[in-house]
Write a protein that holds these residues in place. Structure first.
Motif, PDB file in Angstrom:
ATOM      1  N   ASN A 230      19.110  36.281  24.894  1.00 21.04           N
ATOM      2  CA  ASN A 230      18.066  37.189  24.428  1.00 21.04           C
ATOM      3  C   ASN A 230      18.645  38.543  23.987  1.00 21.04           C
ATOM      4  OD1 ASN A 230      15.696  35.633  24.610  1.00 21.04           O
ATOM      5  ND2 ASN A 230      15.680  35.889  26.850  1.00 21.04           N
ATOM      6  N   LEU A 231      19.743  38.916  24.617  1.00 21.97           N
ATOM      7  CA  LEU A 231      20.380  40.190  24.255  1.00 21.97           C
ATOM      8  C   LEU A 231      20.859  40.139  22.802  1.00 21.97           C
ATOM      9  CD1 LEU A 231      21.054  42.900  25.608  1.00 21.97           C
ATOM     10  CD2 LEU A 231      23.300  41.967  26.161  1.00 21.97           C
ATOM     11  N   LYS A 232      21.353  38.988  22.398  1.00 19.45           N
ATOM     12  CA  LYS A 232      21.867  38.833  21.038  1.00 19.45           C
ATOM     13  C   LYS A 232      20.761  38.903  19.983  1.00 19.45           C
ATOM     14  CE  LYS A 232      26.082  36.156  21.912  1.00 19.45           C
ATOM     15  NZ  LYS A 232      26.772  34.862  21.704  1.00 19.45           N
ATOM     16  N   LYS A 233      19.508  38.763  20.415  1.00 15.66           N
ATOM     17  CA  LYS A 233      18.398  38.837  19.470  1.00 15.66           C
ATOM     18  C   LYS A 233      18.104  40.283  19.041  1.00 15.66           C
ATOM     19  CE  LYS A 233      16.151  34.654  21.232  1.00 15.66           C
ATOM     20  NZ  LYS A 233      14.940  34.099  21.891  1.00 15.66           N
ATOM     21  N   ILE A 234      18.678  41.242  19.770  1.00 11.62           N
ATOM     22  CA  ILE A 234      18.498  42.638  19.394  1.00 11.62           C
ATOM     23  C   ILE A 234      19.216  42.887  18.079  1.00 11.62           C
ATOM     24  CG2 ILE A 234      18.945  45.035  20.056  1.00 11.62           C
ATOM     25  CD1 ILE A 234      18.820  44.170  22.965  1.00 11.62           C
ATOM     26  N   LYS A 235      18.537  43.504  17.150  1.00 13.50           N
ATOM     27  CA  LYS A 235      19.151  43.780  15.857  1.00 13.50           C
ATOM     28  C   LYS A 235      20.127  44.924  15.950  1.00 13.50           C
ATOM     29  CE  LYS A 235      15.221  42.082  13.128  1.00 13.50           C
ATOM     30  NZ  LYS A 235      14.228  42.415  12.069  1.00 13.50           N
ATOM     31  N   GLN A 236      21.178  44.827  15.152  1.00 14.30           N
ATOM     32  CA  GLN A 236      22.187  45.876  15.114  1.00 14.30           C
ATOM     33  C   GLN A 236      21.647  47.100  14.407  1.00 14.30           C
ATOM     34  OE1 GLN A 236      25.439  43.199  13.600  1.00 14.30           O
ATOM     35  NE2 GLN A 236      26.666  44.404  15.047  1.00 14.30           N
TER      36      GLN A 236
END
Length: 236
Positions: A230-236
């Motif tokens: 889920n952390l990787k779903k945060i947009k850069q």
């Protein structure tokens, strides 16, 4: 002159009375002119370790005059190896994060002392002992690693799978995000059982250390997670 060594004192007295001194009075000037101070006691057994211990405690207590005195005692017996070991650890243990640059200055001073040898070696050694004694002190880092080490040898906890070198059974979206430096500060790195444990206790005794502690406070305000997917779903 005997340096607290009764046998040495008695030998001087005997030599004066039997062979070297014809007068009935043994004067201070005669003793001072004909006998050297017995510094050898600082290179043997308890006296040696006492001098080394006194050097570190004097620097820790910021008593520059006492620190110079005990350094001189060790220099008088040419005990550079003991001086090197003690000053190296003092820079990390007693000065530490309050003045990190002192570590490099100690290293440079010791290298110079080895290059020039005694008696000139006392110059760089005296320089760095003054620096260490008068520097602000912080045991934050040594206290932190000692507490952590004590905990580690008593508790064997599993490393989170996503931190392992070759994780097994994890999907790509669950693996550590090497390509997302924006997420690194949001990841939980401690094992689950101790995820909120704090080994480092801020001291804030110098400008440099206060800067570290400000950043530490900022980092603690960030909620860390082990949910990499889920952390990787945060947009850069």
């Amino acid at each position: 002159i005997s340096g607290g060594d009764l046998r040495y004192a008695l030998n001087i007295l005997e030599t004066c009375s039997v062979s070297n001194y014809k007068s009935k009075v043994i004067t201070y000037d005669f003793i001072n002119n004909n006998y050297k101070n017995n510094f050898s006691s600082d290179n043997n057994d308890d006296n040696h370790y006492d001098a080394v211990s006194a050097l570190q405690k004097s620097i820790r207590g910021s008593d520059v005059n006492a620190a110079l005195y005990y350094l001189a005692r060790l220099c008088a017996v040419n005990d550079l190896p003991s001086i090197e070991r003690r000053l190296s650890i003092i820079a990390y243990e007693d000065v530490g994060l309050a003045n990190p640059a002192a570590v490099d200055r100690v290293r440079n001073a010791l290298e110079t002392a080895r290059d020039v040898g005694f008696p000139e070696a006392i110059i760089p050694l005296g320089f760095v002992v003054c620096d260490l004694a008068l520097s602000p002190k912080s045991r934050a880092s040594v206290d932190a690693i000692e507490e952590t080490y004590d905990y580690v040898i008593k508790h064997d906890l599993p490393i989170p799978d996503y931190l392992k070198y070759t994780p097994v059974g994890l999907k790509d979206e669950e693996k550590y995000p090497y390509d997302r430096p924006d997420l690194w500060e949001k990841i939980q790195y401690l094992p689950e059982m101790i995820k909120d444990m704090e080994f480092y206790k801020p001291k804030g005794l110098s400008k440099y250390e206060k800067g570290l502690n400000d950043n530490y406070s900022r980092l603690k305000s960030t909620k860390r997670t082990k949910d990499i997917k889920n952390l990787k779903k945060i947009k850069q």
